[in-house]
Design an enzyme around this catalytic site. Structure first.
Site, mmCIF file in Angstrom:
data_model
loop_
_atom_site.group_PDB
_atom_site.id
_atom_site.type_symbol
_atom_site.label_atom_id
_atom_site.label_comp_id
_atom_site.label_asym_id
_atom_site.label_seq_id
_atom_site.Cartn_x
_atom_site.Cartn_y
_atom_site.Cartn_z
ATOM 1 N N LYS A 98 -3.340 -1.800 15.927
ATOM 2 C CA LYS A 98 -2.605 -0.934 17.118
ATOM 3 C C LYS A 98 -3.758 -0.738 18.087
ATOM 4 C CE LYS A 98 0.617 2.115 14.742
ATOM 5 N NZ LYS A 98 0.495 1.892 13.508
ATOM 6 N N GLU A 110 0.643 -1.149 0.077
ATOM 7 C CA GLU A 110 0.025 0.083 -0.133
ATOM 8 C C GLU A 110 0.864 1.208 -0.144
ATOM 9 O OE1 GLU A 110 -1.414 1.710 3.489
ATOM 10 O OE2 GLU A 110 -1.300 -0.158 4.913
HETATM 11 N N1 PSU Z 1 -2.605 1.629 10.565
HETATM 12 C C1 PSU Z 1 -0.889 1.547 10.708
HETATM 13 N N2 PSU Z 1 -0.286 2.189 9.857
HETATM 14 C C2 PSU Z 1 -1.254 2.625 8.651
HETATM 15 C C3 PSU Z 1 -2.465 2.606 8.590
HETATM 16 C C4 PSU Z 1 -3.208 2.014 9.751
HETATM 17 O O1 PSU Z 1 -0.659 1.096 11.931
HETATM 18 O O2 PSU Z 1 -0.260 3.148 8.058
HETATM 19 C C5 PSU Z 1 -3.167 3.286 7.350
HETATM 20 C C6 PSU Z 1 -3.502 1.978 6.426
HETATM 21 O O3 PSU Z 1 -3.514 2.521 5.276
HETATM 22 C C7 PSU Z 1 -5.091 1.759 6.883
HETATM 23 C C8 PSU Z 1 -5.648 3.250 7.199
HETATM 24 O O4 PSU Z 1 -5.702 1.251 5.653
HETATM 25 O O5 PSU Z 1 -4.476 3.687 7.886
HETATM 26 C C9 PSU Z 1 -6.818 3.222 7.903
HETATM 27 O O6 PSU Z 1 -7.330 4.596 8.121
HETATM 28 P P1 PSU Z 1 -8.809 4.739 8.979
HETATM 29 O O7 PSU Z 1 -8.517 4.324 10.267
HETATM 30 O O8 PSU Z 1 -8.982 6.010 8.609
HETATM 31 O O9 PSU Z 1 -9.567 3.579 7.963
#
Ligand code: PSU
Ligand code: MN
Length: 307
Positions: A163, A28
């Site tokens: 996390k 990604e």
């Molecule tokens: N969690 C991490 N590192 C990240 C992300 C999440 O530890 O880089 C990023 C990923 O791209 C994930 C996104 O798909 O954040 C999720 O965002 P949201 O919580 O806004 O859906």
């Protein structure tokens, strides 16, 4: 021709690998633009590509570049995404048609990376962590689109769990409702990104890449729509102290609340604050676990090609 083709640009070497049935691992780009600071983000993105090659698979970093879902970004494109950082819009499912229609760039999250990977025919995707059900979601309704995508798009996502900025228990409940198998690689416990322990069990333990690949193959063959989540604990040597990381997560969550940050900005804010509060120790752990996950990704992709 599939109607999405004009919006998809697959690098020739990635297409050649797919045509020949060789293993390919998707990566990604939100982790590059929003997940780590420059220049460590670019260094890490290039290093994980090298690791995948060293393990006999083809890496395909995915991003939206000038209105195309680009599968197999070039080194220059990775550098561009890393340097522009937060100026590159974070592209989730709802943003995708807008960015494509307007010819803009976007950093793909787990959600949109799964979408583009699936369109290109890639079934294995490795990253750091996924989004999930946020703490307090029973009031805020902040549930990452990543979970819905796992429910509907046929891609295996390899990560180090989620996390504890998230409610891990509720995230697992949600995945259960949506029919997403949650596998633990050589563990029965759901890893919590910076730590190997979360106190929650995964559904199933697998001990080899072949076992994981067989489960994915079976799910695809049976048309059981949706992904598989393979959680891979951070190597013990790089794991962080549970209390230390939790204290910093609490602090970051408090600041997020005080500042009234909401929507798609929440996750990048928390990631960045935790990195600052821990003086970069969490960044180091993050880099190590991503390297660990992509290596497993290459092994699973190879196993899948052999089936
Ligand atoms: N969690 C991490 N590192 C990240 C992300 C999440 O530890 O880089 C990023 C990923 O791209 C994930 C996104 O798909 O954040 C999720 O965002 P949201 O919580 O806004 O859906
Ligand atoms: Mn959210």
């Amino acid at each position: 021709m599939e109607s999405f083709r004009p919006y998809l640009s697959v690098a020739p070497h990635v297409q050649a690998a797919l045509d020949a049935g060789r293993p390919v691992v998707a990566l990604e780009s939100t982790i590059i633009s929003h997940g780590m600071p420059y220049p460590r983000n670019v260094e890490t993105a290039l290093r994980v590509e090298d690791l995948i090659r060293q393990h006999g698979a083809v890496p395909a970093t995915i991003a939206v570049i000038q209105g195309k879902m680009t599968v197999g970004c070039t080194r220059e494109q990775i550098e561009y995404l890393g340097k522009r950082g937060l100026k590159v819009p974070k592209a989730s499912r709802r943003d995708l048609p807008v960015l494509l229609a307007r010819g803009e760039d976007g950093a793909t999250t787990v959600t949109t990376t799964m979408i583009a990977a699936s369109m290109a025919g890639i079934r294995v995707f490795a990253t750091g962590g996924i989004g999930g059900v946020h703490r307090g979601a029973e009031v805020t309704m902040d549930i990452s689109a990543d979970l819905e995508e796992l429910a509907m798009t046929d891609v295996m996502v390899i990560c180090a769990g989620c996390k504890s900025i998230l409610d891990i228990g509720l995230t697992l409940e949600y995945l259960e409702t949506k029919g997403v198998p949650v596998l633990g690689y050589q563990t029965s416990e759901m890893p919590a990104f910076y730590t190997t322990h979360s106190g929650f069990q995964v559904d199933w333990r697998v001990d080899t890449p072949l076992e994981a690949a067989r489960i994915l193959r079976t799910k695809l063959d049976c048309g059981l729509k949706g992904g598989v989540l393979l959680t891979n604990p951070i190597p013990e040597a790089y794991a962080m102290d549970l209390d230390y990381i939790n204290e910093n997560i609490q602090q970051a969550l408090k600041e997020c609340d005080e500042k009234g940050i909401h929507g798609k900005a929440i996750t990048p804010f928390l990631l960045d604050r935790i990195q600052q509060l821990t003086g970069g120790a969490s960044l180091e752990a993050n880099i190590q676990l991503v390297c660990h996950n992509v290596t497993l990704g290459a092994e699973v992709a190879k196993a899948l090609s052999s089936l």
